[in-house]
Design a protein around this motif. Structure first.
Motif, PDB file in Angstrom:
ATOM      1  N   HIS A 161       0.871  -1.157   0.074  1.00 35.98           N
ATOM      2  CA  HIS A 161       0.024  -0.125  -0.239  1.00 35.98           C
ATOM      3  C   HIS A 161       0.856   1.246   0.122  1.00 35.98           C
ATOM      4  CE1 HIS A 161      -4.049  -1.810   1.540  1.00 35.98           C
ATOM      5  NE2 HIS A 161      -3.602  -2.480   0.611  1.00 35.98           N
ATOM      6  N   ARG A 162       0.671   2.155  -1.089  1.00 31.99           N
ATOM      7  CA  ARG A 162       1.585   3.186  -1.154  1.00 31.99           C
ATOM      8  C   ARG A 162       0.923   4.519  -0.712  1.00 31.99           C
ATOM      9  NH1 ARG A 162       5.308   0.013  -1.754  1.00 31.99           N
ATOM     10  NH2 ARG A 162       5.885  -0.713  -3.900  1.00 31.99           N
ATOM     11  N   GLN A 163      -0.431   4.607  -0.060  1.00 30.65           N
ATOM     12  CA  GLN A 163      -1.042   5.857   0.348  1.00 30.65           C
ATOM     13  C   GLN A 163      -1.480   5.830   1.615  1.00 30.65           C
ATOM     14  OE1 GLN A 163      -1.226   8.376  -1.887  1.00 30.65           O
ATOM     15  NE2 GLN A 163      -0.128   7.043  -3.355  1.00 30.65           N
ATOM     16  N   LEU A 164      -1.437   4.442   2.227  1.00 32.74           N
ATOM     17  CA  LEU A 164      -1.991   4.306   3.843  1.00 32.74           C
ATOM     18  C   LEU A 164      -1.416   3.687   4.391  1.00 32.74           C
ATOM     19  CD1 LEU A 164      -4.201   5.195   5.841  1.00 32.74           C
ATOM     20  CD2 LEU A 164      -5.552   3.093   5.095  1.00 32.74           C
ATOM     21  N   GLU A 165      -0.819   3.731   5.730  1.00 32.82           N
ATOM     22  CA  GLU A 165      -0.086   2.955   6.506  1.00 32.82           C
ATOM     23  C   GLU A 165      -0.779   2.975   7.918  1.00 32.82           C
ATOM     24  OE1 GLU A 165       4.716   2.526   7.270  1.00 32.82           O
ATOM     25  OE2 GLU A 165       3.717   4.617   7.784  1.00 32.82           O
TER      26      GLU A 165
END
Length: 193
Positions: A110-114
């Motif tokens: 996931h690149r937008q949310l962690e």
């Protein structure tokens, strides 16, 4: 039943534990305990105990160590998973701070949310030091219990289902204040931990 041990008779360390991940990364970079300890401003003994999972560290201390190891703190709490489904009951939490554990629940793809779930034992904390990371929009949501959250010079007490939003670049800290277990969810966008 006897517990697993290494060739030298010492207890086997879980290869996915926080300490094993630190040791593996340090060795991959061909750094000594002394080199990393000096750069991270911790004692060699402390780092050795941390690598053997005999001690825990605050997030601020983990940030200094991870910077020396050219890795993100979030990598220490990431489970190896081939699915987007996260099972809380079987999750592998790693200890951090004082009387606290954390696990990443979003896949590393996931690149937008962690996001991470943290469990606090009575009076558990992310550490005495405030810490900051990146410049993400961050939300801390208390799932159960009561947690005191400090962001900069402002402190709030959050009850179950209360949340606080802040920039991850602002120094912050969380701690359980009632002497009872608590659970929190951290979410950051974009990932910066």
């Amino acid at each position: 039943m006897s517990s697993a041990s290494t060739d030298d008779g010492s207890p086997a360390v879980d290869p996915h534990s926080l300490g094993a991940r630190l040791r593996s990364r340090r060795r991959a970079l061909r750094l000594t305990l002394a080199e990393v300890a000096a750069k991270a401003e911790v004692s060699e003994g402390f780092l050795s105990q941390l690598e053997r999972d005999r001690n825990t560290a605050s997030i601020a201390t983990l940030q200094r160590i991870c910077a020396c190891l050219e890795m993100n703190v979030g990598e220490l709490f990431t489970e190896a998973s081939t699915t987007a489904v996260h099972r809380y009951r079987t999750a592998h939490f790693n200890a951090f701070g004082t009387n606290a554990r954390k696990v990443r629940i979003t896949p590393t793809t996931h690149r937008q949310l962690e996001s991470f779930i943290g469990e606090f034992d009575p009076y558990g904390t992310t550490g005495d030091e405030l810490y900051a990371h990146g410049d993400s929009e961050e939300v801390l949501l208390v799932i159960s219990g009561r947690i005191e959250v400090t962001v900069g010079e402002h402190t709030d007490v959050l009850n179950a289902l209360d949340s606080v939003a802040y920039s991850s670049a602002s120094p912050h800290r969380a701690r359980e204040i009632d002497g009872k277990p608590a659970v929190a969810l951290w979410m950051m966008s974009p990932p910066s931990y």
